[in-house]
Design a protein around this motif. Sequence first.
Motif, PDB file in Angstrom:
ATOM      1  N   LEU A  35       0.755  -1.162  -0.026  1.00 52.03           N
ATOM      2  CA  LEU A  35       0.033  -0.115   0.076  1.00 52.03           C
ATOM      3  C   LEU A  35       0.839   1.372  -0.111  1.00 52.03           C
ATOM      4  N   VAL A  36       0.519   2.198  -0.859  1.00 57.01           N
ATOM      5  CA  VAL A  36       1.229   3.680  -0.767  1.00 57.01           C
ATOM      6  C   VAL A  36       0.155   4.472  -0.232  1.00 57.01           C
ATOM      7  N   PRO A  37       0.757   5.746   0.240  1.00 59.33           N
ATOM      8  CA  PRO A  37      -0.029   6.944   0.386  1.00 59.33           C
ATOM      9  C   PRO A  37      -0.878   7.463  -0.709  1.00 59.33           C
ATOM     10  N   GLY A  38      -2.488   7.507  -0.368  1.00 57.65           N
ATOM     11  CA  GLY A  38      -3.296   7.857  -1.506  1.00 57.65           C
ATOM     12  C   GLY A  38      -4.155   6.611  -1.775  1.00 57.65           C
ATOM     13  N   ASP A  39      -3.457   5.467  -1.614  1.00 59.75           N
ATOM     14  CA  ASP A  39      -4.658   4.597  -1.851  1.00 59.75           C
ATOM     15  C   ASP A  39      -5.824   4.661  -1.096  1.00 59.75           C
ATOM     16  N   ARG A  40      -6.898   4.102  -1.574  1.00 63.08           N
ATOM     17  CA  ARG A  40      -8.204   4.168  -1.183  1.00 63.08           C
ATOM     18  C   ARG A  40      -8.875   2.951  -0.871  1.00 63.08           C
ATOM     19  N   GLY A  41      -9.933   3.281   0.124  1.00 67.10           N
ATOM     20  CA  GLY A  41     -10.709   1.842   0.452  1.00 67.10           C
ATOM     21  C   GLY A  41     -11.838   2.044   1.387  1.00 67.10           C
ATOM     22  N   THR A  42     -12.665   1.030   1.776  1.00 68.92           N
ATOM     23  CA  THR A  42     -13.694   1.073   2.707  1.00 68.92           C
ATOM     24  C   THR A  42     -13.697   0.410   3.911  1.00 68.92           C
ATOM     25  N   VAL A  43     -13.780   1.291   4.795  1.00 73.04           N
ATOM     26  CA  VAL A  43     -14.046   0.751   6.242  1.00 73.04           C
ATOM     27  C   VAL A  43     -14.714  -0.583   6.420  1.00 73.04           C
ATOM     28  N   LYS A  44     -14.197  -1.688   6.977  1.00 75.48           N
ATOM     29  CA  LYS A  44     -14.784  -2.506   7.442  1.00 75.48           C
ATOM     30  C   LYS A  44     -15.529  -2.718   9.032  1.00 75.48           C
ATOM     31  N   GLY A  45     -14.630  -1.896   9.801  1.00 79.52           N
ATOM     32  CA  GLY A  45     -14.792  -1.826  11.103  1.00 79.52           C
ATOM     33  C   GLY A  45     -13.491  -1.467  12.012  1.00 79.52           C
ATOM     34  N   VAL A  46     -13.815  -1.213  13.237  1.00 79.89           N
ATOM     35  CA  VAL A  46     -12.524  -0.796  14.088  1.00 79.89           C
ATOM     36  C   VAL A  46     -12.711  -1.770  15.430  1.00 79.89           C
ATOM     37  N   ASP A  47     -11.533  -2.611  15.155  1.00 74.98           N
ATOM     38  CA  ASP A  47     -11.525  -3.664  16.525  1.00 74.98           C
ATOM     39  C   ASP A  47     -10.998  -3.007  17.990  1.00 74.98           C
ATOM     40  N   ASP A  48     -11.111  -3.913  18.749  1.00 77.38           N
ATOM     41  CA  ASP A  48     -10.967  -3.213  20.267  1.00 77.38           C
ATOM     42  C   ASP A  48      -9.505  -2.618  20.575  1.00 77.38           C
ATOM     43  N   ALA A  49      -8.314  -3.046  19.648  1.00 81.03           N
ATOM     44  CA  ALA A  49      -7.222  -2.485  19.445  1.00 81.03           C
ATOM     45  C   ALA A  49      -6.899  -1.074  18.722  1.00 81.03           C
ATOM     46  N   GLY A  50      -8.071  -0.648  18.249  1.00 80.14           N
ATOM     47  CA  GLY A  50      -8.273   0.610  17.559  1.00 80.14           C
ATOM     48  C   GLY A  50      -7.735   0.439  15.868  1.00 80.14           C
ATOM     49  N   THR A  51      -7.510  -0.873  15.862  1.00 80.72           N
ATOM     50  CA  THR A  51      -7.156  -0.753  14.419  1.00 80.72           C
ATOM     51  C   THR A  51      -8.334  -0.498  13.447  1.00 80.72           C
ATOM     52  N   ILE A  52      -8.275   0.139  12.300  1.00 78.70           N
ATOM     53  CA  ILE A  52      -9.352   0.189  11.426  1.00 78.70           C
ATOM     54  C   ILE A  52      -8.963  -0.685  10.240  1.00 78.70           C
ATOM     55  N   HIS A  53      -9.892  -1.660   9.968  1.00 78.05           N
ATOM     56  CA  HIS A  53      -9.887  -2.664   9.209  1.00 78.05           C
ATOM     57  C   HIS A  53     -10.568  -2.040   7.618  1.00 78.05           C
ATOM     58  N   VAL A  54      -9.876  -2.105   6.938  1.00 77.04           N
ATOM     59  CA  VAL A  54      -9.913  -1.428   5.684  1.00 77.04           C
ATOM     60  C   VAL A  54     -10.181  -2.622   4.353  1.00 77.04           C
ATOM     61  N   ARG A  55     -10.939  -2.624   3.426  1.00 82.40           N
ATOM     62  CA  ARG A  55     -11.131  -3.311   2.236  1.00 82.40           C
ATOM     63  C   ARG A  55     -10.472  -2.453   1.190  1.00 82.40           C
ATOM     64  N   TRP A  56      -9.077  -2.418   0.797  1.00 85.20           N
ATOM     65  CA  TRP A  56      -8.561  -1.319   0.033  1.00 85.20           C
ATOM     66  C   TRP A  56      -9.074  -1.880  -1.295  1.00 85.20           C
ATOM     67  N   ASP A  57      -8.986  -1.022  -2.059  1.00 83.69           N
ATOM     68  CA  ASP A  57      -9.567  -0.968  -3.640  1.00 83.69           C
ATOM     69  C   ASP A  57      -8.568  -1.730  -4.572  1.00 83.69           C
ATOM     70  N   CYS A  58      -7.149  -1.712  -4.052  1.00 87.54           N
ATOM     71  CA  CYS A  58      -6.425  -2.694  -4.730  1.00 87.54           C
ATOM     72  C   CYS A  58      -6.308  -4.004  -4.396  1.00 87.54           C
ATOM     73  N   GLY A  59      -7.202  -4.530  -3.380  1.00 86.60           N
ATOM     74  CA  GLY A  59      -7.337  -5.908  -3.001  1.00 86.60           C
ATOM     75  C   GLY A  59      -6.861  -6.389  -1.575  1.00 86.60           C
ATOM     76  N   SER A  60      -6.031  -5.518  -1.102  1.00 91.26           N
ATOM     77  CA  SER A  60      -5.291  -5.857   0.207  1.00 91.26           C
ATOM     78  C   SER A  60      -6.740  -5.621   1.209  1.00 91.26           C
TER      79      SER A  60
END
Length: 86
Positions: A35-60
């Motif tokens: 992933l590089v700065p500027g990559d876009r995606g859609t948030v799937k949720g935030v876990d209890d550790a504060g990690t923002i889970h993202v479905r990146w448009d590039c597939g990651s």
Amino acid sequence: MFGFPSEKIVEELRKEFPEGTRVALVKMDDPYSKLVPGDRGTVKGVDDAGTIHVRWDCGSSLGVAYGEDACRKLNAKEIEEEQNEV
């Protein structure tokens, strides 16, 4: 690493980045990520550790780790431009 965020911070993150929010990567401190700065995606949720889970448009599906990485919400103009590209 900054450790785990408080419950209050996690709740704030969940309010700021609800499921379905469109985001752009600002920075990621992971030498193995493609992933590089500027990559876009859609948030799937935030876990209890504060990690923002993202479905990146590039597939990651790599999460944005609290205190290490950063993303930002797309503004209305950016979202409109995306919708016009389709």
